[in-house]
Scaffold this motif. Sequence first.
Motif, PDB file in Angstrom:
ATOM      1  N   PRO A 181       4.553 -10.193  -3.261  1.00  0.00           N
ATOM      2  CA  PRO A 181       4.033  -9.237  -4.242  1.00  0.00           C
ATOM      3  C   PRO A 181       4.094  -7.816  -3.681  1.00  0.00           C
ATOM      4  O   PRO A 181       4.172  -7.604  -2.474  1.00  0.00           O
ATOM      5  CB  PRO A 181       2.577  -9.689  -4.446  1.00  0.00           C
ATOM      6  N   PHE A 182       4.068  -6.845  -4.573  1.00  0.00           N
ATOM      7  CA  PHE A 182       3.997  -5.451  -4.165  1.00  0.00           C
ATOM      8  C   PHE A 182       2.586  -5.159  -3.655  1.00  0.00           C
ATOM      9  O   PHE A 182       1.617  -5.670  -4.202  1.00  0.00           O
ATOM     10  CB  PHE A 182       4.317  -4.561  -5.374  1.00  0.00           C
ATOM     11  N   PRO A 183       2.371  -4.400  -2.571  1.00  0.00           N
ATOM     12  CA  PRO A 183       3.344  -3.558  -1.888  1.00  0.00           C
ATOM     13  C   PRO A 183       4.064  -4.212  -0.709  1.00  0.00           C
ATOM     14  O   PRO A 183       4.920  -3.587  -0.108  1.00  0.00           O
ATOM     15  CB  PRO A 183       2.486  -2.386  -1.402  1.00  0.00           C
ATOM     16  N   LEU A 184       3.681  -5.469  -0.346  1.00  0.00           N
ATOM     17  CA  LEU A 184       4.358  -6.107   0.782  1.00  0.00           C
ATOM     18  C   LEU A 184       5.856  -6.224   0.543  1.00  0.00           C
ATOM     19  O   LEU A 184       6.645  -6.206   1.489  1.00  0.00           O
ATOM     20  CB  LEU A 184       3.756  -7.494   1.041  1.00  0.00           C
ATOM     21  N   SER A 185       6.261  -6.324  -0.728  1.00  0.00           N
ATOM     22  CA  SER A 185       7.683  -6.464  -1.035  1.00  0.00           C
ATOM     23  C   SER A 185       8.491  -5.248  -0.582  1.00  0.00           C
ATOM     24  O   SER A 185       9.699  -5.346  -0.372  1.00  0.00           O
ATOM     25  CB  SER A 185       7.876  -6.690  -2.540  1.00  0.00           C
TER      26      SER A 185
ATOM     27  N   SER B 208      15.125   2.039  -1.939  1.00  0.00           N
ATOM     28  CA  SER B 208      15.207   3.504  -2.025  1.00  0.00           C
ATOM     29  C   SER B 208      14.934   4.005  -3.439  1.00  0.00           C
ATOM     30  O   SER B 208      15.232   3.337  -4.430  1.00  0.00           O
ATOM     31  CB  SER B 208      16.595   3.984  -1.590  1.00  0.00           C
ATOM     32  N   GLN B 209      14.425   5.228  -3.507  1.00  0.00           N
ATOM     33  CA  GLN B 209      14.112   5.874  -4.780  1.00  0.00           C
ATOM     34  C   GLN B 209      15.159   6.916  -5.170  1.00  0.00           C
ATOM     35  O   GLN B 209      14.986   7.643  -6.154  1.00  0.00           O
ATOM     36  CB  GLN B 209      12.743   6.561  -4.708  1.00  0.00           C
TER      37      GLN B 209
ATOM     38  N   ASP C 154      14.739  -4.970  -4.614  1.00  0.00           N
ATOM     39  CA  ASP C 154      13.987  -6.182  -4.943  1.00  0.00           C
ATOM     40  C   ASP C 154      13.205  -5.862  -6.207  1.00  0.00           C
ATOM     41  O   ASP C 154      12.456  -4.877  -6.243  1.00  0.00           O
ATOM     42  CB  ASP C 154      13.040  -6.543  -3.792  1.00  0.00           C
ATOM     43  N   ARG C 155      13.357  -6.653  -7.252  1.00  0.00           N
ATOM     44  CA  ARG C 155      12.690  -6.324  -8.512  1.00  0.00           C
ATOM     45  C   ARG C 155      11.170  -6.367  -8.382  1.00  0.00           C
ATOM     46  O   ARG C 155      10.456  -5.794  -9.210  1.00  0.00           O
ATOM     47  CB  ARG C 155      13.148  -7.273  -9.631  1.00  0.00           C
ATOM     48  N   ARG C 156      10.656  -7.023  -7.353  1.00  0.00           N
ATOM     49  CA  ARG C 156       9.211  -7.021  -7.126  1.00  0.00           C
ATOM     50  C   ARG C 156       8.754  -5.790  -6.330  1.00  0.00           C
ATOM     51  O   ARG C 156       7.557  -5.543  -6.214  1.00  0.00           O
ATOM     52  CB  ARG C 156       8.780  -8.287  -6.381  1.00  0.00           C
ATOM     53  N   ASP C 157       9.707  -5.075  -5.756  1.00  0.00           N
ATOM     54  CA  ASP C 157       9.402  -3.838  -5.030  1.00  0.00           C
ATOM     55  C   ASP C 157       9.430  -2.690  -6.027  1.00  0.00           C
ATOM     56  O   ASP C 157      10.495  -2.256  -6.458  1.00  0.00           O
ATOM     57  CB  ASP C 157      10.424  -3.631  -3.916  1.00  0.00           C
ATOM     58  N   LEU C 158       8.268  -2.196  -6.367  1.00  0.00           N
ATOM     59  CA  LEU C 158       8.174  -1.162  -7.394  1.00  0.00           C
ATOM     60  C   LEU C 158       8.642   0.202  -6.895  1.00  0.00           C
ATOM     61  O   LEU C 158       8.657   1.165  -7.661  1.00  0.00           O
ATOM     62  CB  LEU C 158       6.739  -1.070  -7.907  1.00  0.00           C
TER      63      LEU C 158
END
Length: 392
Positions: A369-373, A310-311, A342-346
Amino acid sequence: MERVREGLRPLRPDVAVTPCYWGGSAGSTLHANGISVPGYGTGRGAPDAGDGGTGAAGTAAEDGEPDEDVELWGLLYLDPLLELRLVASESTARQELAPGSRPPGEALSSAALSLAGDPSLRGLLDAAGIGDEFASAVAAVLTSPDGRQFLRTPGAGAGAAVLARAFVAEAVRRRTERNGSAAFDGTARDEAVARIVTLLPGDPSDEAGTHRGPVTRRVKRLTGRLALGLASAQVVKRRSALTDAAHPAAGDVLLYLSRGAAIREIVAEAVRVAEPPVVLLAHSLGGIASLDLLVLRQLPEVELLVTVGSQAPFLYELGALPSLEHGSPLPAHVPRWLNVYDRRDLLSYVGAGVFPGRVDDVALDSRQPFPLSHSAYWSNPELYRLLAAELP
């Protein structure tokens, strides 16, 4: 929704998981069929009723592998044969096959065609979400010009891991092409690769032919070139397709920040009809809408808010969270808040710093990797173990 149900069923069969889909009636749409987008195609069909919007479902490790490994997977998802080409060029530069000698890749190719029959591998592939695509992916890699060239090189004899990654990446590419954005389990993916390596001939401990060393450096150089290429002519040529892919999510965010009351009302109605105690499990924008709802209204039947990717904390820090100005504390009636990131989820953020004492941040590592994360949480068994322990 089905992934959430499947994930919780063996751990908490007592929990009822009910949907809260707001995209159909309150989500964004191109009302004039994209007339505002330069060069937009004119034959676009009506959006599918199952698409659009990110919902909130009612009721109910930072470290990991090196980033370069995740970055490599990001490249392989775009070009599954990239590593095969690089290894083949390195191997060919070192040594040519002797005249009349048998290509070392023949045994690899023969064994690869039997991989789909291994029950253990099949289970791992299904867990990774690519079981149905794997056999055709293997055939496509082996018969491609790059695959045939790789199998003819001296380095193919020690390249089982390279070939395994190509098979899996091609399967992911096919699944994504067929279904669009999907949730993939990075751990199950890596376990599938390891199983493939054990089934293919060669020494599994032999690192020759992998992406380390000179190949890693070449991959990193290609990363920059690829980024530049994607940011230029290809984006312009594919603007219609990119708009179709991006506008449901981006449009929903913009629409919500401008006029979000309709979305919050749908979430509130889902809470009203659910049997208490209620847990709001919300992904991405759904987490923003759910938090805003709980700030603006007292809903005592909601015992726990769980936001995933979430943002909301970021918007609050920006001063852009609709329900609460920066500097204002969370009202006392807001229930306990568990925030999974998830730190890989930007597109995921942490809340403990901006809401001290009111948010429990929990880190999960999808190894994607992002964006799959951003979607991989739902294929991560750790999420359901966490939920099983936290749900009332």
